[in-house]
Write an enzyme that holds these catalytic residues in place. Structure first.
Site, PDB file in Angstrom:
ATOM      1  N   SER A  79     -37.592 -29.982 -33.296  1.00  0.00           N
ATOM      2  CA  SER A  79     -37.245 -29.926 -34.714  1.00  0.00           C
ATOM      3  C   SER A  79     -38.321 -29.148 -35.458  1.00  0.00           C
ATOM      4  CB  SER A  79     -37.165 -31.346 -35.282  1.00  0.00           C
ATOM      5  OG  SER A  79     -37.128 -31.333 -36.697  1.00  0.00           O
ATOM      6  N   TYR A  91     -42.376 -38.871 -36.413  1.00  0.00           N
ATOM      7  CA  TYR A  91     -41.292 -38.025 -35.925  1.00  0.00           C
ATOM      8  C   TYR A  91     -41.833 -36.642 -35.544  1.00  0.00           C
ATOM      9  CZ  TYR A  91     -36.817 -35.512 -35.812  1.00  0.00           C
ATOM     10  OH  TYR A  91     -35.733 -34.753 -35.430  1.00  0.00           O
TER      11      TYR A  91
END
Length: 306
Positions: A153, A179
Site C-alpha cells: 500500500s 498499518y
C-alpha cells in the site's frame, strides 16, 4: 540501477484487460483473502486464464459463494493469517507445484489488538502470517518456478519497520503507523525472497493496488478517510473499481512483461518511481532497503520460532 519496468497498462486498466490472451492452463494459483474486495477480481482474472485457483480465506462459506460465482477450477481452503496453527494447516494440506501465490489478504487501521502470542495484529496478519505461509510453501513454489505477489500500500510511506519496537510494546499504538509498518514489511519481504530464492526460479514483487472501497476500510470512518486525504493533499483523489484495483496484482502474477523480474514495487501496472514529497505515489527508500530486508527476514524467523 536496473531499468524501470513499464507496460502499456495504467491506473484505468482492469484485471481482465491485463490477462487478455494469456493462457495459464495447467498452472496453479493461491489467492489469500480471495472472497472479498480485489481478491475476488484477482481470482476471477486468474481463473479466466484457465489456472486452477485456490481461495485461501477465513470464511469458507463466503469463499464457496465466490467460487460458484466465478466458475472454472476454483477451490476453497481455510486460512486465518493471524493464527499460526491455521497457516501451518494450510501448508500441510497443500501438495504439488504452486506457480502463483498472491498474498492479498490484510487488515487495516485496526483498534489495538494482540494475538495470543502478544503480536500486534496488523503486523501479525499482514506480514508474519504471509511470511509463514510463503516460506512454508517454498518447496512447492520452487517446483513451480513461481511468482509471489505481495499486496502492499502507499501507506508504507507512513512507517518503515521499527525494529526496536515492532509490536508497540513501548511506544503508543497508532493504527496507521502500524498499518504502514506492515505494508513496508510486505515490500521488504519481496526483496529478500527474490534474493534468497532466485536460484529456485522464484520471483517476488510488491504493489500498491490503489484506493478501492472494500471491506478493508471496515475500521475506518468516512470522516477519518476525509481527514487522511486532506492530510496528504489528495484533493483530486479518485477511487478505483475492484476490477482496476486487481489489475497490478494480476499483471505481476501473469504477464510476460515481468517475466524474471523480482524485488520491485509497482503501482498502476508500472514499476513505481521513487516516492519524494507525495505519500500517495511512488516507493519510499526505507521499503527498498536491502539491509532492512535481510534484517526483517532474520527477525521474522526468530519471532516465529519462539
Amino acid at each position: 540501477m536496473s531499468e524501470r519496468i513499464t507496460t502499456p497498462f495504467s491506473a484505468e486498466s482492469t484485471a481482465a484487460e491485463v490477462v487478455s490472451g494469456i493462457d495459464l492452463g495447467g498452472r496453479r494459483a493461491v489467492v489469500t483473502g480471495g472472497s472479498s474486495g480485489i481478491g475476488v477480481e484477482t481470482a476471477r482474472a486468474l481463473a479466466g486464464t484457465g489456472a486452477e485457483v485456490t481461495l485461501a480465506v477465513r470464511d469458507t462459506a463466503a469463499g464457496q459463494r465466490v467460487a460458484g460465482e466465478i466458475g472454472g477450477d476454483v477451490r476453497v481452503a481455510r486460512l486465518d493469517l493471524a493464527d499460526q496453527a491455521s497457516v501451518a494447516a494450510f501448508v500441510a494440506g497443500w501438495d504439488g507445484p504452486l506457480h502463483l501465490l498472491v498474498n492479498n489478504a490484510g487488515v487495516m487501521a485496526t483498534p489495538e489488538t494482540r494475538t495470543p502470542e502478544g503480536w500486534e495484529l496488523q503486523f501479525a496478519t499482514n506480514h508474519l502470517g504471509h511470511f509463514a505461509l510463503t516460506t512454508g510453501l517454498h518447496r512447492y513454489l520452487a517446483a513451480g518456478g513461481a511468482r509471489v505477489v505481495q499486496v502492499s500500500s502507499s501507506a508504507h510511506h507512513r512507517s518503515g519497520v521499527v525494529f526496536d519496537d515492532i509490536h508497540f510494546e513501548r511506544r503508543p499504538y497508532e493504527p496507521w503507523s502500524a498499518y504502514g509498518q506492515s505494508k513496508s514489511a510486505n515490500v521488504l519481504f519481496a526483496i529478500e525472497a527474490t534474493r534468497r530464492w532466485a536460484a529456485d526460479g522464484i520471483t517476488a514483487n510488491a504493489l500498491m493496488p490503489g484506493g478501492i472501497m472494500t471491506n478493508l476500510q471496515r475500521h475506518v470512518t468516512e470522516e477519518e478517510m476525509t481527514r487522511l486525504r486532506a492530510q496528504v493533499g489528495a484533493t483530486d483523489f479518485r477511487w478505483k473499481t475492484p476490477e482496476q484495483g486487481a489489475a497490478t496484482s494480476v499483471l505481476l502474477a501473469t504477464s510476460p512483461l515481468v517475466e524474471g523480474v523480482g524485488g520491485r514495487y509497482f503501482e498502476d501496472c508500472n514499476e513505481a518511481l521513487p516516492g519524494v514529497g507525495d505519500p500517495r505515489h511512488g516507493v519510499a527508500a526505507h521499503a527498498l532497503d536491502p539491509d532492512a530486508a535481510t534484517r526483517l527476514w532474520a527477525v521474522t524467523e526468530e519471532t516465529l520460532a519462539r
